[in-house]
Design an enzyme around this catalytic site. Structure first.
Site, PDB file in Angstrom:
ATOM      1  N   SER A  96      -4.389  -1.696   7.938  1.00 47.65           N
ATOM      2  CA  SER A  96      -5.792  -1.980   7.033  1.00 47.65           C
ATOM      3  C   SER A  96      -7.495  -1.870   7.935  1.00 47.65           C
ATOM      4  O   SER A  96      -6.763  -2.475   8.998  1.00 47.65           O
ATOM      5  CB  SER A  96      -5.850  -2.619   6.327  1.00 47.65           C
ATOM      6  OG  SER A  96      -4.881  -2.999   4.965  1.00 47.65           O
ATOM      7  N   ASN A  97      -7.796  -0.891   7.632  1.00 48.03           N
ATOM      8  CA  ASN A  97      -9.363  -1.462   8.500  1.00 48.03           C
ATOM      9  C   ASN A  97     -10.189  -1.464   8.056  1.00 48.03           C
ATOM     10  O   ASN A  97     -10.214  -2.353   6.310  1.00 48.03           O
ATOM     11  CB  ASN A  97      -9.792   0.385   8.657  1.00 48.03           C
ATOM     12  CG  ASN A  97      -9.336   0.533  10.189  1.00 48.03           C
ATOM     13  OD1 ASN A  97      -9.341  -0.470  11.668  1.00 48.03           O
ATOM     14  ND2 ASN A  97      -8.281   2.133   9.877  1.00 48.03           N
ATOM     15  N   ASP A 154       2.243  -1.145  -4.587  1.00 44.53           N
ATOM     16  CA  ASP A 154       1.102  -0.515  -5.065  1.00 44.53           C
ATOM     17  C   ASP A 154       0.613  -1.467  -6.258  1.00 44.53           C
ATOM     18  O   ASP A 154       1.363  -0.899  -7.283  1.00 44.53           O
ATOM     19  CB  ASP A 154       1.068   1.286  -4.707  1.00 44.53           C
ATOM     20  CG  ASP A 154      -0.391   1.371  -4.262  1.00 44.53           C
ATOM     21  OD1 ASP A 154      -1.078   1.938  -3.597  1.00 44.53           O
ATOM     22  OD2 ASP A 154      -0.979   1.778  -5.508  1.00 44.53           O
ATOM     23  N   ASN A 203     -12.723  -3.911   1.578  1.00 43.48           N
ATOM     24  CA  ASN A 203     -10.968  -3.589   2.182  1.00 43.48           C
ATOM     25  C   ASN A 203     -11.115  -5.481   2.009  1.00 43.48           C
ATOM     26  O   ASN A 203      -9.739  -5.471   2.105  1.00 43.48           O
ATOM     27  CB  ASN A 203     -11.376  -3.409   3.348  1.00 43.48           C
ATOM     28  CG  ASN A 203     -10.957  -1.169   2.986  1.00 43.48           C
ATOM     29  OD1 ASN A 203     -10.510  -0.898   2.022  1.00 43.48           O
ATOM     30  ND2 ASN A 203     -10.522  -0.709   3.873  1.00 43.48           N
ATOM     31  N   HIS A 261     -10.355  -2.206  18.094  1.00 39.24           N
ATOM     32  CA  HIS A 261      -9.808  -0.769  17.764  1.00 39.24           C
ATOM     33  C   HIS A 261     -11.369  -0.437  17.671  1.00 39.24           C
ATOM     34  O   HIS A 261     -11.572  -0.492  15.449  1.00 39.24           O
ATOM     35  CB  HIS A 261      -8.925  -0.988  16.413  1.00 39.24           C
ATOM     36  CG  HIS A 261      -8.509  -0.052  16.530  1.00 39.24           C
ATOM     37  ND1 HIS A 261      -7.361   1.085  16.717  1.00 39.24           N
ATOM     38  CD2 HIS A 261      -8.665   0.050  14.318  1.00 39.24           C
ATOM     39  CE1 HIS A 261      -7.525   2.310  15.910  1.00 39.24           C
ATOM     40  NE2 HIS A 261      -7.665   1.926  14.556  1.00 39.24           N
ATOM     41  N   GLY A 278       0.715  -1.454  -0.369  1.00 36.68           N
ATOM     42  CA  GLY A 278      -0.249  -0.155  -0.317  1.00 36.68           C
ATOM     43  C   GLY A 278       0.949   1.095  -0.288  1.00 36.68           C
ATOM     44  O   GLY A 278       1.830   1.530   1.109  1.00 36.68           O
ATOM     45  N   GLY A 279       0.764   2.264  -1.142  1.00 35.48           N
ATOM     46  CA  GLY A 279       1.454   3.203  -1.180  1.00 35.48           C
ATOM     47  C   GLY A 279       1.122   4.782  -0.472  1.00 35.48           C
ATOM     48  O   GLY A 279       1.408   5.463  -1.225  1.00 35.48           O
TER      49      GLY A 279
END
Length: 321
Positions: free
Chosen positions: A120-121, A34, A96, A176, A10-11
């Site tokens: 990541s969420n 990415d 996601n 979280h 992931g960029g």
């Protein structure tokens, strides 16, 4: 012995800060993956061109090929859509989860011996999915949330009391999300209970109100940043938090950090990833530190775990559907 290798999947905003921090601290050579052509290459070139100014010697590479993450010691995953104002982390799960499935397959094929940190969420679901797909040992696939949530709690305490953040000790447990558990009873300034200091400043009743406000702000802190930015979510503090975890593993520091770990009976939880204090060293999660919660804390922990279970169940239904 050659340099360590850190791969960033992931960029985006967090990925860029992660790469810069890895370089500045000379943690190892860095690969940024990415799917957007040229973006990771451009970011890594930009950071590399700062090396004569900042004085670091590491190799930085951008790529669209998972083959380039082979041999990684640590993989940090930030890939996925960020939150926008009005969204919860859980709103991101459908999109996601597809992205994480692809990422996990890449890690499984090329970097299955690495220590993997998921940012990541929705975090608790994404780390669960990554571990299931990769089949990697659970002590080598974790989520970053608790370090950040605890840092926010510490910051609010330090600002309220007018003391250095370096002297504040505080921790959050659980998922979280809005049901995370900031542990008021264990919050201290150089060993002095925070509640005592608040009571000296405000009196008992007002102290409770002030602490409750800090607890609530901690729970909603990510959304506070999202609302201000309007076009994305936090990236400096999540990156710094993940670097603390990565550095502890790469240097075998054995730091005790709140980490989203797969629990097997600890804190009464079985088979779910939940934030708990863990010792992070060269072999990954080396130990989970348990301690007794009082009735109020246990009730909050149970509520937080229930939210995690609901999230994972919804993930399962999405994957089956």
């Amino acid at each position: 012995m050659g340099r360590k290798k850190i791969s960033l999947i992931g960029g985006g905003q967090i990925g860029g800060v992660l790469a810069q921090l890895c370089a500045l601290r000379e943690l190892g050579d860095v690969v940024m993956f990415d799917i957007v052509e040229g973006m990771p290459q451009g970011k890594m070139l930009d950071i590399a061109e700062a090396s004569p100014v900042d004085g670091f010697d590491v190799c930085l590479q951008g790529t669209q090929d998972y083959k380039d993450i082979a041999g990684s010691d640590v993989v940090i995953v930030t890939a996925g859509l960020p939150r926008k104002p009005g969204m919860s982390r859980d709103d991101l799960i459908a999109t996601n989860s597809k992205i994480m499935t692809s990422v996990a397959e890449g890690i499984k094929q090329y970097a299955s011996n690495a220590f993997v940190i998921i940012i990541s969420n929705p975090l608790d679901a994404m780390v669960t999915l990554c571990q299931k797909i990769t089949g990697m040992p659970a002590n080598r696939v974790v989520g970053q949330a608790g370090v950040l949530d605890s840092a926010r709690f510490k910051a609010f305490i330090a600002w309220e009391l007018g003391v250095s953040v370096k002297d504040v000790s505080a921790m959050t447990l659980g998922g979280h999300g809005d049901d995370m558990v900031p542990l008021v009873r264990y919050a201290a300034v150089n060993g002095i209970p925070v509640m005592e200091l608040l009571e000296q400043k405000y009196g008992a009743e007002k102290a409770k109100e002030v602490m409750e406000a800090m607890v609530n702000r901690t729970r909603l802190a990510g959304g506070e940043v999202v609302a201000l930015l309007k076009t994305g979510s936090a990236f400096y503090s999540p990156a710094s938090s993940a670097i603390a975890m990565a550095e502890s593993v790469l240097k075998d520091q054995k730091r005790v950090l709140p980490t989203c770990c797969l629990l097997n009976g600890e804190f009464g939880v079985n088979g779910y990833y939940v934030g708990v204090p863990a010792v992070l060293g060269a072999s990954g999660v080396e130990k989970i530190l348990q301690f007794k919660l009082d009735a109020t804390e246990q009730a909050m922990m149970d509520k937080s775990v229930a939210a995690v279970k609901g999230l994972v169940d919804s993930l399962d239904s999405i994957l089956k559907g």
